[in-house]
Design a protein around this motif. Sequence first.
Motif, PDB file in Angstrom:
ATOM      1  N   MET A  97     -23.246  -1.374  -6.308  1.00 29.64           N
ATOM      2  CA  MET A  97     -22.133  -0.880  -5.506  1.00 29.64           C
ATOM      3  C   MET A  97     -22.085  -1.635  -4.185  1.00 29.64           C
ATOM      4  O   MET A  97     -23.112  -1.805  -3.530  1.00 29.64           O
ATOM      5  N   MET A  98     -20.897  -2.098  -3.791  1.00 32.11           N
ATOM      6  CA  MET A  98     -20.757  -2.857  -2.547  1.00 32.11           C
ATOM      7  C   MET A  98     -20.804  -1.917  -1.348  1.00 32.11           C
ATOM      8  O   MET A  98     -20.178  -0.851  -1.337  1.00 32.11           O
ATOM      9  N   ASN A  99     -21.507  -2.337  -0.328  1.00 35.47           N
ATOM     10  CA  ASN A  99     -21.658  -1.555   0.895  1.00 35.47           C
ATOM     11  C   ASN A  99     -20.463  -1.823   1.813  1.00 35.47           C
ATOM     12  O   ASN A  99     -20.179  -2.985   2.133  1.00 35.47           O
ATOM     13  N   PRO A 100     -19.740  -0.777   2.273  1.00 32.16           N
ATOM     14  CA  PRO A 100     -18.550  -0.994   3.109  1.00 32.16           C
ATOM     15  C   PRO A 100     -18.852  -1.745   4.399  1.00 32.16           C
ATOM     16  O   PRO A 100     -18.058  -2.568   4.854  1.00 32.16           O
ATOM     17  N   TRP A 101     -19.998  -1.458   5.007  1.00 33.83           N
ATOM     18  CA  TRP A 101     -20.349  -2.126   6.265  1.00 33.83           C
ATOM     19  C   TRP A 101     -20.509  -3.623   6.042  1.00 33.83           C
ATOM     20  O   TRP A 101     -20.051  -4.441   6.840  1.00 33.83           O
ATOM     21  N   ARG A 102     -21.141  -3.992   4.939  1.00 34.02           N
ATOM     22  CA  ARG A 102     -21.317  -5.424   4.651  1.00 34.02           C
ATOM     23  C   ARG A 102     -19.974  -6.083   4.296  1.00 34.02           C
ATOM     24  O   ARG A 102     -19.743  -7.246   4.620  1.00 34.02           O
ATOM     25  N   LEU A 103     -19.095  -5.334   3.639  1.00 33.07           N
ATOM     26  CA  LEU A 103     -17.756  -5.863   3.388  1.00 33.07           C
ATOM     27  C   LEU A 103     -17.033  -6.158   4.699  1.00 33.07           C
ATOM     28  O   LEU A 103     -16.312  -7.161   4.817  1.00 33.07           O
ATOM     29  N   ARG A 104     -17.215  -5.299   5.686  1.00 29.88           N
ATOM     30  CA  ARG A 104     -16.580  -5.517   6.989  1.00 29.88           C
ATOM     31  C   ARG A 104     -17.116  -6.801   7.628  1.00 29.88           C
ATOM     32  O   ARG A 104     -16.370  -7.575   8.227  1.00 29.88           O
ATOM     33  N   LEU A 105     -18.424  -7.040   7.512  1.00 26.39           N
ATOM     34  CA  LEU A 105     -19.009  -8.275   8.053  1.00 26.39           C
ATOM     35  C   LEU A 105     -18.411  -9.498   7.362  1.00 26.39           C
ATOM     36  O   LEU A 105     -18.112 -10.514   8.009  1.00 26.39           O
ATOM     37  N   LEU A 106     -18.237  -9.414   6.039  1.00 26.73           N
ATOM     38  CA  LEU A 106     -17.662 -10.545   5.305  1.00 26.73           C
ATOM     39  C   LEU A 106     -16.216 -10.792   5.730  1.00 26.73           C
ATOM     40  O   LEU A 106     -15.794 -11.951   5.923  1.00 26.73           O
ATOM     41  N   SER A 107     -15.452  -9.713   5.915  1.00 26.41           N
ATOM     42  CA  SER A 107     -14.070  -9.843   6.357  1.00 26.41           C
ATOM     43  C   SER A 107     -14.004 -10.488   7.739  1.00 26.41           C
ATOM     44  O   SER A 107     -13.154 -11.340   8.011  1.00 26.41           O
ATOM     45  N   ARG A 108     -14.915 -10.102   8.607  1.00 28.45           N
ATOM     46  CA  ARG A 108     -14.952 -10.702   9.947  1.00 28.45           C
ATOM     47  C   ARG A 108     -15.312 -12.181   9.887  1.00 28.45           C
ATOM     48  O   ARG A 108     -14.800 -12.980  10.675  1.00 28.45           O
ATOM     49  N   LEU A 109     -16.189 -12.553   8.967  1.00 35.77           N
ATOM     50  CA  LEU A 109     -16.550 -13.962   8.843  1.00 35.77           C
ATOM     51  C   LEU A 109     -15.333 -14.790   8.451  1.00 35.77           C
ATOM     52  O   LEU A 109     -15.131 -15.903   8.956  1.00 35.77           O
ATOM     53  N   GLY A 166     -10.294  -5.393  11.379  1.00 38.06           N
ATOM     54  CA  GLY A 166     -10.521  -3.967  11.210  1.00 38.06           C
ATOM     55  C   GLY A 166     -11.030  -3.246  12.432  1.00 38.06           C
ATOM     56  O   GLY A 166     -11.387  -2.072  12.348  1.00 38.06           O
ATOM     57  N   ASP A 167     -11.041  -3.901  13.600  1.00 34.69           N
ATOM     58  CA  ASP A 167     -11.465  -3.223  14.819  1.00 34.69           C
ATOM     59  C   ASP A 167     -10.345  -2.380  15.419  1.00 34.69           C
ATOM     60  O   ASP A 167     -10.567  -1.619  16.359  1.00 34.69           O
ATOM     61  N   ALA A 168      -9.127  -2.542  14.921  1.00 41.43           N
ATOM     62  CA  ALA A 168      -7.992  -1.704  15.304  1.00 41.43           C
ATOM     63  C   ALA A 168      -7.194  -1.402  14.039  1.00 41.43           C
ATOM     64  O   ALA A 168      -7.177  -2.195  13.097  1.00 41.43           O
ATOM     65  N   ASP A 169      -6.543  -0.234  14.020  1.00 38.78           N
ATOM     66  CA  ASP A 169      -5.717   0.155  12.871  1.00 38.78           C
ATOM     67  C   ASP A 169      -4.244  -0.150  13.109  1.00 38.78           C
ATOM     68  O   ASP A 169      -3.495  -0.422  12.170  1.00 38.78           O
ATOM     69  N   ILE A 170      -3.820  -0.073  14.363  1.00 41.48           N
ATOM     70  CA  ILE A 170      -2.454  -0.404  14.786  1.00 41.48           C
ATOM     71  C   ILE A 170      -2.573  -1.136  16.116  1.00 41.48           C
ATOM     72  O   ILE A 170      -3.412  -0.786  16.949  1.00 41.48           O
ATOM     73  N   VAL A 171      -1.727  -2.136  16.330  1.00 39.91           N
ATOM     74  CA  VAL A 171      -1.676  -2.761  17.654  1.00 39.91           C
ATOM     75  C   VAL A 171      -0.227  -2.840  18.110  1.00 39.91           C
ATOM     76  O   VAL A 171       0.693  -2.983  17.302  1.00 39.91           O
ATOM     77  N   ILE A 172      -0.048  -2.702  19.412  1.00 41.92           N
ATOM     78  CA  ILE A 172       1.240  -2.968  20.044  1.00 41.92           C
ATOM     79  C   ILE A 172       1.136  -4.362  20.636  1.00 41.92           C
ATOM     80  O   ILE A 172       0.307  -4.621  21.505  1.00 41.92           O
ATOM     81  N   THR A 173       1.967  -5.268  20.154  1.00 43.75           N
ATOM     82  CA  THR A 173       1.863  -6.668  20.549  1.00 43.75           C
ATOM     83  C   THR A 173       3.266  -7.218  20.741  1.00 43.75           C
ATOM     84  O   THR A 173       4.227  -6.472  20.923  1.00 43.75           O
ATOM     85  N   THR A 174       3.407  -8.534  20.711  1.00 44.28           N
ATOM     86  CA  THR A 174       4.702  -9.170  20.825  1.00 44.28           C
ATOM     87  C   THR A 174       4.825 -10.256  19.769  1.00 44.28           C
ATOM     88  O   THR A 174       3.847 -10.935  19.459  1.00 44.28           O
ATOM     89  N   THR A 175       6.015 -10.412  19.235  1.00 48.39           N
ATOM     90  CA  THR A 175       6.242 -11.460  18.246  1.00 48.39           C
ATOM     91  C   THR A 175       6.471 -12.810  18.916  1.00 48.39           C
ATOM     92  O   THR A 175       6.635 -13.815  18.231  1.00 48.39           O
ATOM     93  N   ASP A 176       6.463 -12.839  20.244  1.00 48.63           N
ATOM     94  CA  ASP A 176       6.832 -14.055  20.982  1.00 48.63           C
ATOM     95  C   ASP A 176       5.621 -14.865  21.442  1.00 48.63           C
ATOM     96  O   ASP A 176       5.776 -15.809  22.211  1.00 48.63           O
ATOM     97  N   PHE A 177       4.422 -14.513  20.988  1.00 49.50           N
ATOM     98  CA  PHE A 177       3.215 -15.247  21.398  1.00 49.50           C
ATOM     99  C   PHE A 177       3.052 -16.432  20.458  1.00 49.50           C
ATOM    100  O   PHE A 177       2.460 -16.326  19.384  1.00 49.50           O
ATOM    101  N   ASP A 178       3.605 -17.578  20.863  1.00 49.31           N
ATOM    102  CA  ASP A 178       3.669 -18.739  19.969  1.00 49.31           C
ATOM    103  C   ASP A 178       2.303 -19.211  19.509  1.00 49.31           C
ATOM    104  O   ASP A 178       2.151 -19.761  18.417  1.00 49.31           O
ATOM    105  N   GLU A 179       1.275 -19.034  20.359  1.00 48.20           N
ATOM    106  CA  GLU A 179      -0.057 -19.548  20.034  1.00 48.20           C
ATOM    107  C   GLU A 179      -0.753 -18.732  18.954  1.00 48.20           C
ATOM    108  O   GLU A 179      -1.780 -19.146  18.424  1.00 48.20           O
ATOM    109  N   LEU A 180      -0.234 -17.545  18.638  1.00 48.83           N
ATOM    110  CA  LEU A 180      -0.874 -16.708  17.623  1.00 48.83           C
ATOM    111  C   LEU A 180       0.208 -16.059  16.769  1.00 48.83           C
ATOM    112  O   LEU A 180       0.547 -14.890  16.944  1.00 48.83           O
ATOM    113  N   PRO A 181       0.803 -16.798  15.838  1.00 46.61           N
ATOM    114  CA  PRO A 181       1.893 -16.241  15.035  1.00 46.61           C
ATOM    115  C   PRO A 181       1.417 -15.093  14.154  1.00 46.61           C
ATOM    116  O   PRO A 181       0.274 -15.054  13.716  1.00 46.61           O
TER     117      PRO A 181
END
Length: 310
Positions: free
Chosen positions: A1-13, A140-155
Amino acid sequence: MMNPWRLRLLSRLDTLGTVRAVAQAANLSPSSVSQQLAVLEAETGTQLLERTGRRVRLTSAGLILARRARAILDHMDSVETELRGFGDEPAGLVRLGAFQSAIHSTAVPAVTRLVREHPHLEIELLELEPHESVPALRVGDADIVITTTDFDELPLGPDLDLVPLAKDPILLVVPPGHPAAGRGAAELAAYADEPWAFDMPQSYMANLAQRLCRQSGFEPRVVCRFSNYMMTLQHVEAGLSIALLPGLAVDRRYRVATRELATPVTRTITAAIRRGSPPRAAVRAVLDALRHLPDPPLPVVTDRASHSQF
């Protein structure tokens, strides 16, 4: 069985790129992260990592698992909430990230309403600028973010679902009594010799202000950098600089003059969640609260030394 915490580490990698970056984000040592990922390989019976020189990268199987891990973890959160017996009633923890000027205008009013209407809902509010919030959402460190679609450096890519919330103009902010506090829209080229207050390097507003100045034909003379709009307004109010700020950031407690730009610039304020399985009831409730808030009041653009409205 896969460990959720280790899955989170893999996702972050997959998102952050290096074991060292994952270790810093998770408050672990790099050796601990490597050890946990090795255990995850054993749990799956599949090679997830391969070494290239002194670094590791994800194999094809590792990429598949990392990019599905977020949906797996979201589904587990949803199931856990249902098992608590709350059903469709919003419950559990939702981590909401928002940039500075959206916290008081959008996030706090939404949270105030939600905690009153849904007593089993817990909301953790995080101050995250656009260059920080989208990576936090993806790992996965946030579930929802309030941001802007106009930040060209991070589409914002197809891995995210977007919910438009509001529009916010970018304004020139000058000290009271400044010659620039005249009538009409401001041509930035007229302020090439002024001292400028900027946000921190690589932030949304720092990059936008620099780009607008360069498009107007000059390199701004930056005399200070603040990560807090209140400090920027205080510096401008003292006559030490001028600045470009979002309308929502212009707090009426500071005596400054504001002018619209001759070539208007407006940022789109947007809520974002990860795309995948349907969001759990708690996340849907927060999105609905954000979407149905009254529009933030527009700033009063003034040409004299007076209190500005936010």
